[in-house]
Design an enzyme around this catalytic site. Structure first.
Site, short mmCIF file in Angstrom:
data_model
loop_
_atom_site.label_atom_id
_atom_site.label_comp_id
_atom_site.label_asym_id
_atom_site.label_seq_id
_atom_site.Cartn_x
_atom_site.Cartn_y
_atom_site.Cartn_z
N ASN A 14 -6.55 7.67 -9.51
CA ASN A 14 -7.51 6.57 -9.59
C ASN A 14 -8.37 6.43 -8.34
O ASN A 14 -8.90 5.36 -8.05
CB ASN A 14 -6.77 5.25 -9.87
CG ASN A 14 -5.77 4.90 -8.77
OD1 ASN A 14 -5.25 5.79 -8.09
ND2 ASN A 14 -5.49 3.63 -8.60
N GLU A 15 -8.51 7.53 -7.59
CA GLU A 15 -9.25 7.48 -6.33
C GLU A 15 -10.68 6.96 -6.47
O GLU A 15 -11.22 6.34 -5.55
CB GLU A 15 -9.28 8.88 -5.67
CG GLU A 15 -7.96 9.31 -5.05
CD GLU A 15 -6.99 9.93 -6.03
OE1 GLU A 15 -5.96 10.43 -5.58
OE2 GLU A 15 -7.25 9.89 -7.25
N GLY A 37 -1.75 9.84 -5.14
CA GLY A 37 -0.86 10.85 -4.56
C GLY A 37 0.51 10.88 -5.20
O GLY A 37 1.18 11.91 -5.24
N LEU A 81 -1.18 8.27 -1.33
CA LEU A 81 -1.49 8.57 0.06
C LEU A 81 -1.54 7.30 0.91
O LEU A 81 -1.77 6.20 0.40
CB LEU A 81 -2.82 9.33 0.14
CG LEU A 81 -2.87 10.65 -0.62
CD1 LEU A 81 -4.25 11.30 -0.47
CD2 LEU A 81 -1.79 11.62 -0.15
#
Length: 276
Positions: free
Chosen positions: A153-154, A130, A85
Site C-alpha cells: 500500500n505504499e 514490507g 518498513l
C-alpha cells in the site's frame, strides 16, 4: 532494551534466554530439524535496520545448520504479522544511515527469497507493505481469518514500491490485478487474498501453527534436490536482477526519499499515528 517473549512451537513455549534478549527475533528449533522464527519488534514489528539484519543473520544460521531443513516465519505480537518498513528511518533521514538501512532491506529480501530452506509464512494479522513482501518471499503463505489487510500500500504514502516489490506481487496474483492494487495502494482481506492467490490458506488463529506446520511438512516431503532446483530456477532471475543493479536501486530509493512531497506525506502520516 532487551525484549522478552515466548514463541509457541509444536504446543511448547520457550522463553528466550538472557543471551537472546537483545535480539528482536526468537528462533526455536523443533526436534526434527524444523525451526520457527518469530518477529518480536514491538509495537508493530517494523522492519528496522536491527530487525532486518537479525532476520538475515538468523536465516544464514539456519542454513549453516545441516540438520535444519525449513522454518516457519511468524509473529510474536497479536493481530499483526509486520507493519512493514520502518517509516521513521525514512523521515528527515541521515543519508548514510538511510543507505545502510535500504541495503539491509535488500539483503534480507535476497536471503529470504532465495534460501534453499523450505519457508512458510504464518501471517497472524495485518501484513501491509514490507510485511507483505516478507510473506510473498516465502514458499507458502497461511493467513489467519479476521479483519486484517495484506498488500503493498505504499502509494497511499506517495512512495513507489521498488520494482522487486511490485514484480513479486504481479507474479503471485497476475499483472493487471497487481497493477490496480499497487496504483490504489489497496490491501486485501484474508478471503480476498486467498481468492487472488496472494495467500495459499486462510485458517483460524487456533489452527494457524498447525496448518503452517503441515504445509512445511508437505514441502519437505518432496525430494529436496527437486524442490530446491525448481525454486532456484523460478527465483534466480529476479534475485540476479536486483543483485546486478543493487547500487542503482539504492540510488533510486534515496532519490525518492529526498523529495519534499514524500517527506511531507511521511511526516503527516507519522503524526497521524501518534493520535491513534
Amino acid at each position: 532494551g532487551g525484549r522478552r517473549a515466548a514463541v509457541a512451537l509444536g504446543g511448547r513455549r520457550r522463553v528466550c534466554t538472557a543471551a537472546e534478549e537483545t535480539r528482536a527475533l526468537l528462533i526455536s528449533h523443533k526436534a526434527d530439524g524444523l525451526a520457527s522464527i518469530s518477529l518480536n519488534n514491538r509495537p508493530v514489528n517494523a522492519l528496522s535496520l536491527e530487525l532486518c539484519t537479525q532476520l538475515t543473520d538468523a536465516i544464514h544460521e539456519l542454513e549453516a545448520d545441516s540438520s535444519t531443513r525449513g522454518f516457519i516465519l511468524g509473529s510474536a505480537l497479536p493481530n499483526l504479522f509486520s507493519a512493514g518498513l520502518d517509516l521513521h528511518a525514512f523521515y528527515r533521514p541521515d543519508l548514510e544511515q538511510l543507505a545502510r538501512y535500504w541495503t539491509a532491506v535488500q539483503e534480507l529480501w535476497l536471503t529470504l527469497y532465495t534460501t534453499e530452506l523450505a519457508t512458510v509464512a504464518a501471517i497472524s494479522g495485518h501484513s501491509p507493505a514490507g510485511g507483505c513482501l516478507l510473506a510473498l518471499s516465502c514458499d507458502h503463505r497461511v493467513m489467519v481469518q479476521g479483519k486484517y489487510g495484506i498488500g503493498l500500500n505504499e502509494a497511499q504514502l506517495g512512495i513507489v514500491a521498488p520494482p522487486w516489490f511490485s514484480r513479486l506481487l504481479a507474479e503471485r496474483i497476475g499483472f493487471r490485478p497487481a497493477e490496480r492494487m499497487l496504483m490504489l495502494g489497496q490491501l486485501m482481506s484474508p478471503d480476498e487474498a486467498l481468492a487472488a492467490g496472494l495467500v495459499d490458506d486462510v485458517t483460524s488463529l487456533a489452527d494457524l501453527n498447525n496448518v503452517a506446520s503441515s504445509r512445511l511438512d508437505e514441502l519437505l516431503a518432496v525430494n529436496e534436490s527437486g524442490r530446491v532446483s525448481i525454486k532456484r530456477q523460478l527465483r534466480q532471475a529476479a534475485a540476479e536482477a536486483l543483485r546486478e543493479r543493487q547500487d542503482e536501486d539504492l540510488d533510486d530509493f534515496i532519490h525518492v526519499m529526498q523529495k519534499e512531497h514524500v517527506q511531507v506525506s511521511l511526516g503527516a502520516y507519522l503524526e497521524s499515528l501518534k493520535k491513534k
